[in-house]
Design a protein around this motif. Structure first.
Motif, mmCIF file in Angstrom:
data_model
loop_
_atom_site.group_PDB
_atom_site.id
_atom_site.type_symbol
_atom_site.label_atom_id
_atom_site.label_comp_id
_atom_site.label_asym_id
_atom_site.label_seq_id
_atom_site.Cartn_x
_atom_site.Cartn_y
_atom_site.Cartn_z
ATOM 1 N N PRO A 1 0.881 -1.009 0.032
ATOM 2 C CA PRO A 1 0.061 -0.037 0.159
ATOM 3 C C PRO A 1 0.935 1.260 -0.151
ATOM 4 N N ASP B 1 10.590 0.429 -9.653
ATOM 5 C CA ASP B 1 10.282 -0.854 -10.164
ATOM 6 C C ASP B 1 11.175 -1.516 -11.001
ATOM 7 N N THR C 1 -1.828 -6.247 -8.241
ATOM 8 C CA THR C 1 -2.774 -5.107 -8.159
ATOM 9 C C THR C 1 -3.771 -5.051 -8.720
ATOM 10 N N TYR D 1 3.565 -9.933 -8.987
ATOM 11 C CA TYR D 1 2.857 -8.742 -8.545
ATOM 12 C C TYR D 1 1.490 -8.515 -8.274
HETATM 13 N N1 ARG Z 1 1.818 0.980 -4.218
HETATM 14 C C1 ARG Z 1 1.207 0.575 -5.132
HETATM 15 C C2 ARG Z 1 -0.251 0.845 -5.082
HETATM 16 O O1 ARG Z 1 -0.697 0.966 -3.999
HETATM 17 C C3 ARG Z 1 1.522 -1.023 -5.412
HETATM 18 C C4 ARG Z 1 2.639 -1.483 -5.702
HETATM 19 C C5 ARG Z 1 2.631 -2.924 -6.347
HETATM 20 N N2 ARG Z 1 3.848 -3.371 -6.470
HETATM 21 C C6 ARG Z 1 4.878 -2.799 -7.264
HETATM 22 N N3 ARG Z 1 5.967 -3.217 -7.186
HETATM 23 N N4 ARG Z 1 4.768 -2.110 -8.118
HETATM 24 O O2 ARG Z 1 -0.877 0.944 -6.232
#
Ligand code: ARG
Length: 588
Positions: free
Chosen positions: A132, A325, A345, A343
């Motif tokens: 998050p 990333d 999301t 990953y």
């Molecule tokens: N922080 C991102 C979000 O809240 C998700 C990250 C996912 N992981 C990555 N390595 N991009 O949307």
């Protein structure tokens, strides 16, 4: 011969051996899958494409293959019958004796795990969730990364992978400029011990963006705060650290409720000094170019990414989501030795990950880094009962803490009503398991790439493909053993068991032995709903068996085999539920 754990894989191997000795083309793929009971247990449909390619008669090829199979060493021809059907399908049927062997052999979770452990043995997988963004409370949008991520993590580990769980926190973004500006303007001091600290930060951020809208000059102030942070200014670094600490504390509370335990929490900030290498390497190998001051990557062969740039350094020189990333992939390969990175999301980030993966493939090939497999596990939205994106009445996202509390409270009411005699402590434990389990299961039982509607009445129902239904089925089996003063996980009652005989016994036994196929399906494209469907069908077959075949009969061997079927249903059900992140209960 020891009993194969996974009959479909076993048949694949045997057929490949047979194909070799029968001189079939190298390209032959057996294509074994479970089939409808009227055909048998498994079907292989690989003969047809092979015959087509070799321009021979498929039935003839099938006959050759079956003859060769008979001579493969270790093929249990007395226990697995083969029939050629239609234009050249092979139908396999397992004998009841072989099913009994399977039930006896795979007698606890360790045995199942050992059986499944060869699927991904030797593979190191980094899973990246829930990741998050800091400075914001967790809301319903964070449910799916946790629920799906945790289920996939457990599936991978069960199948023998070495799993490293990295929570890639969004702790290094442009929003910190605005946030620091707002904090300084409001003159507040942050207190990590204040339970309301995170909501306060969230509010300050909202105020900050509203102020910037009113007075665009403030944007420069924010940008300046960000630049100071990026250059290590002590005051701003202190504020940033406090925000990250406060966020982490609040996240951990929710993680605790859902049983999420990352091994690492590097976060985006971990890469702030590692991005320079990215710029150099990508420029070196001709992938990155400057465009309007930014450093970008195009993919000329791609219908969209030929035009749509993957921005890896912003025009103001700052790193971004893409640069961190890219640096993250490199670290996970060089330091964590990842063979695969997964990953998690929602579907809106599909472009980002496609560009990230394309870029990484080309860059790694040029620079001769070991390329890991890269997978994006994405999903649709959670909708309200009105079919629109779910929100509170005032239009805010629903906070995850509140949602989970409500789930447990609702489950408590149901449990207390259904079973008022349960001791208070048990009621509470069951309410947690049912409440949280219901929220999880409703999410996991849907094909993840589809949206789903969140409805309390549906997810807490005791009928249908729900957590209460499955948890209740397990509790019912526990009660059978409790009444007999037997332990379902101690095998002594099974010694006299004979092979399954009645249709309902056979159907249940076959389904149990097909557990590995369900695992493989779920692992294939990392879709846990295949496991949910399997457990739901298993529970249905158990009900049919339990209604049709009395367990407490005089004949000791019949009673033993029925108890064995009860015990193994419980084993597979509880193993499956735990893999999905649910906590089975013994009574409810
Ligand atoms: N922080 C991102 C979000 O809240 C998700 C990250 C996912 N992981 C990555 N390595 N991009 O949307």
């Amino acid at each position: 011969m020891s009993t194969p754990f996974d009959f479909s894989r076993f048949l694949e191997e045997q057929l490949l051996a047979a194909a070799k000795s029968a001189g079939l083309p190298e390209s032959f793929e057996p294509g074994v899958r479970p089939t409808e009971p009227r055909f048998g247990d498994y079907q292989a449909n690989g003969v047809l494409p092979c015959a087509k390619q070799a321009k021979t008669n498929p039935r003839q090829l099938a006959t050759q293959l079956v003859e060769a199979l008979d001579n493969v060493e270790g093929f249990p021809k007395d226990d697995i019958s083969v029939e050629i059907a239609g234009p050249g399908f092979l139908n396999f049927k397992l004998s009841p004796a072989l099913l009994l062997d399977w039930l006896k052999e795979f007698s606890d979770e360790d045995a199942l795990k050992k059986g499944a452990g060869s699927l991904l043995a030797g593979e190191t997988v980094v899973v990246d969730f829930p990741s998050p963004n800091t400075a914001k409370q967790m809301h319903i949008g964070h449910l799916r990364p946790m629920v799906i991520g945790e289920a996939v993590k457990r599936l991978l580990a069960f199948a023998g992978a070495k799993v490293i769980h990295d929570d890639h926190l969004g702790d290094w973004g442009t929003n910190f400029g605005t946030l620091i500006m707002a904090i300084k303007r409001a003159g507040v001091t942050l207190d990590p011990n204040d339970p309301e600290a995170l909501p306060k930060i969230e509010k300050l951020y909202k105020e900050g963006t509203a102020l910037e809208k009113e007075d665009p000059a403030l944007r420069d102030v924010s940008r300046n705060e960000l630049v100071k942070l990026q250059h290590g200014d002590a005051e701003n670094t202190g504020l940033w650290k406090q925000i990250v600490t406060i966020s982490g504390k609040a996240f951990n509370e929710v993680y605790g409720i859902l049983g999420i335990h990352p091994d690492l929490t590097y976060g985006e900030s971990h890469y702030r000094d590692r991005v320079d290498r990215i710029y150099t390497e990508l420029t070196d190998c001709g992938l990155a170019e400057t465009s309007e001051g930014a450093l970008v990557v195009f993919h000329p062969e791609h219908p969209r990414f030929a035009e749509q740039p993957f921005i890896i350094r912003k025009a103001d020189g700052a790193s971004n989501y893409a640069s961190t990333d890219l640096a993250t992939v490199l670290l996970r390969v060089e330091e964590l030795h990842a063979d695969r990175i997964v990953y998690f999301t929602d579907g809106r980030q599909q472009d980002h990950f496609q560009q990230l993966f394309l870029t990484t493939e080309k860059w790694f090939q040029e620079k001769k880094h070991d390329l890991p497999a890269l997978q994006h596990v994405w999903w649709g939205s959670i909708l309200g009962e009105d079919g629109k994106a779910i929100k509170t009445r005032s239009g805010e996202p629903i906070l995850l803490r509140q949602l989970l509390d409500e789930a447990v409270n609702r489950a408590y009411t149901i449990v207390a009503e259904k079973n008022p005699e349960l001791p208070e402590e048990v009621k509470q434990q069951v309410a947690r398991s049912v409440g949280i389990g219901a929220v999880r299961y409703a999410d996991l039982s849907q094909n993840r790439t589809q949206d789903y509607a969140f409805a309390w009445s549906k997810l807490l129902a005791f009928e249908g493909n729900t957590a209460p239904y499955l948890l209740y089925a397990g509790a019912r089996i526990h009660s059978i053993f409790r009444k007999l003063d037997l332990d379902p996980y101690a095998g002594d009652f099974a010694a006299e068991a004979t092979a399954p005989e009645t249709d309902t016994e056979l159907a249940l036994a076959r389904k149990l032995a097909a557990f590995p196929t369900a695992l493989e399906l779920a692992l294939g494209d990392l879709r846990p709903h295949f496991l949910c469907t399997y457990l739901y069908e298993l529970t249905g077959l158990f009900s049919s068996f339990y209604n049709a075949d009395r367990v407490m009969v005089e004949e000791a061997d019949v009673k033993a085999r029925r108890l064995l079927l009860c015990a193994r249903t419980l084993l597979v059900l509880e193993t499956g539920l735990r893999m999905l992140g649910l906590e089975p209960v013994e009574q409810m």
